[in-house]
Design a protein around this motif. Sequence first.
Motif, PDB file in Angstrom:
ATOM      1  N   GLY A 190      -2.877   3.240   8.139  1.00  0.00           N
ATOM      2  CA  GLY A 190      -2.459   1.672   8.029  1.00  0.00           C
ATOM      3  C   GLY A 190      -3.114   0.942   9.053  1.00  0.00           C
ATOM      4  O   GLY A 190      -3.680  -0.060   8.977  1.00  0.00           O
TER       5      GLY A 190
ATOM      6  N   ILE B 166       1.010  -3.321   4.367  1.00  0.00           N
ATOM      7  CA  ILE B 166       0.688  -2.038   4.603  1.00  0.00           C
ATOM      8  C   ILE B 166       1.398  -1.319   5.731  1.00  0.00           C
ATOM      9  O   ILE B 166       1.756  -2.026   6.861  1.00  0.00           O
ATOM     10  CB  ILE B 166      -0.845  -2.036   5.056  1.00  0.00           C
ATOM     11  CG1 ILE B 166      -1.615  -2.466   3.899  1.00  0.00           C
ATOM     12  CG2 ILE B 166      -1.525  -0.611   5.439  1.00  0.00           C
ATOM     13  CD1 ILE B 166      -3.322  -2.997   4.443  1.00  0.00           C
TER      14      ILE B 166
ATOM     15  N   GLU C 105       1.234   4.657   0.739  1.00  0.00           N
ATOM     16  CA  GLU C 105       0.381   5.536   1.400  1.00  0.00           C
ATOM     17  C   GLU C 105       0.921   6.958   0.981  1.00  0.00           C
ATOM     18  O   GLU C 105       2.187   7.122   1.116  1.00  0.00           O
ATOM     19  CB  GLU C 105       0.519   5.470   2.883  1.00  0.00           C
ATOM     20  CG  GLU C 105      -0.277   6.507   3.708  1.00  0.00           C
ATOM     21  CD  GLU C 105      -0.206   6.045   5.364  1.00  0.00           C
ATOM     22  OE1 GLU C 105      -0.611   6.905   5.989  1.00  0.00           O
ATOM     23  OE2 GLU C 105       0.000   5.123   5.722  1.00  0.00           O
TER      24      GLU C 105
ATOM     25  N   PHE D  23       0.813  -1.237   0.073  1.00  0.00           N
ATOM     26  CA  PHE D  23       0.029   0.188   0.050  1.00  0.00           C
ATOM     27  C   PHE D  23       0.734   1.150  -0.115  1.00  0.00           C
ATOM     28  O   PHE D  23       1.564   1.413   0.906  1.00  0.00           O
ATOM     29  CB  PHE D  23      -1.009  -0.146   1.260  1.00  0.00           C
ATOM     30  CG  PHE D  23      -1.868   1.171   1.429  1.00  0.00           C
ATOM     31  CD1 PHE D  23      -2.709   1.684   0.600  1.00  0.00           C
ATOM     32  CD2 PHE D  23      -1.623   2.044   2.486  1.00  0.00           C
ATOM     33  CE1 PHE D  23      -3.503   2.756   0.278  1.00  0.00           C
ATOM     34  CE2 PHE D  23      -2.423   3.173   2.590  1.00  0.00           C
ATOM     35  CZ  PHE D  23      -3.358   3.580   1.524  1.00  0.00           C
TER      36      PHE D  23
ATOM     37  N   THR E 209       0.730  -5.499   8.803  1.00  0.00           N
ATOM     38  CA  THR E 209       1.199  -4.070   8.902  1.00  0.00           C
ATOM     39  C   THR E 209       2.440  -3.938   9.414  1.00  0.00           C
ATOM     40  O   THR E 209       2.861  -4.957  10.528  1.00  0.00           O
ATOM     41  CB  THR E 209       0.120  -3.098   9.824  1.00  0.00           C
ATOM     42  OG1 THR E 209       0.170  -3.930  11.047  1.00  0.00           O
ATOM     43  CG2 THR E 209      -1.294  -2.967   9.114  1.00  0.00           C
TER      44      THR E 209
END
Length: 348
Positions: free
Chosen positions: A113, A107, A21, A19, A170
């Motif tokens: 997250g 993530i 971000e 991901f 994560t």
Amino acid sequence: MADKNAVVNVDEYRGVWTFAEQRDGNLLNVAIELLGEGRKIADELNTELTAVLLGKNVDDIAEKLIKYGADKVLYVEDDLLSTYTTDAYSKVIYELVEERKPEIFLIGATNIGRDLGPRLSARIHTGLTADCTRLNVDLENRRLMMTRPAFGGNLMATIVCPNYRPQMSTVRPGVMEKAKYNENHKGIIEKIHPYLKEEDIKAKVIEFVKSSKAEVPLEEAPIIVSGGRGLGTPEGFKLIEKLAKKLGAEVGASRATVDAGWIEQAHQVGQTGKTVRPKLYIACGISGAIQHLAGMQESDCIVAINKNPDAPIFKIADYGIVGDIYEILPELIDALDHVDDIMDAFRA
């Protein structure tokens, strides 16, 4: 939403996703760290690395993700994605996962997250290992071995998700090494326009109010000077701050000093604080509990100052000084003053 009773054929899932971000059009460092780790995992599994980017008018970030090692960027652009909302982001990514079937999804364990990961894993009906500090691969079974602190950081637990996909985690910022920027790396950017309506978003963002308290950017600091319980009193941090200012460094702290109320939690380094890897880490009066070491032992150069010659910190330090903090630090600060004088003379 996925049927929780459905049998998942893990062989249908391939590829590593991260991901990407971004906030206000700026790519977060943790996204680059995930690309670095994702690249290693994808290469081990002989599969593709994909970065998932959501937002509006962030084409430059999509290009940057390719240069940082992504084979493909799934760039989902929509006005309703310009600001993060749990409903919009989880809906869009869930639909992508259901359609494309990645085997691993990483993530960053940021505020966003930590909100997105659980919501997404619940919709997909797969496992999520939170706040990971290490990732390995069981190649025979294509399983991600996700390691995280457990029981208050007193032990490390390695978790697998054998029966569901994607395998999600994560990852704590500052733990993984950043991907290297390569101007010549080629990849594919696939721009996607989602089917997203205002009604899909239950909570609306009306206004952003930034905290008046400055954030402590420990994860990005090239130099950190940290204080521990060996300082004896909270006043000891005045000396730490003086040395940090002289070096252009950030101030770190052990958990013991934070728990004692000597300094704010934002400065805490360790398993229950921030994980850092600066070029120089100076540990002052820190004995070296395993929880603290786990948060800074990847620093390029570690200097330990402690009056106890048997302190565990010396086992990982590149340079160790045995002595009283209140005698050594003033001498060090004074020496740095002389260095400044010499440099000024050269500049003149």
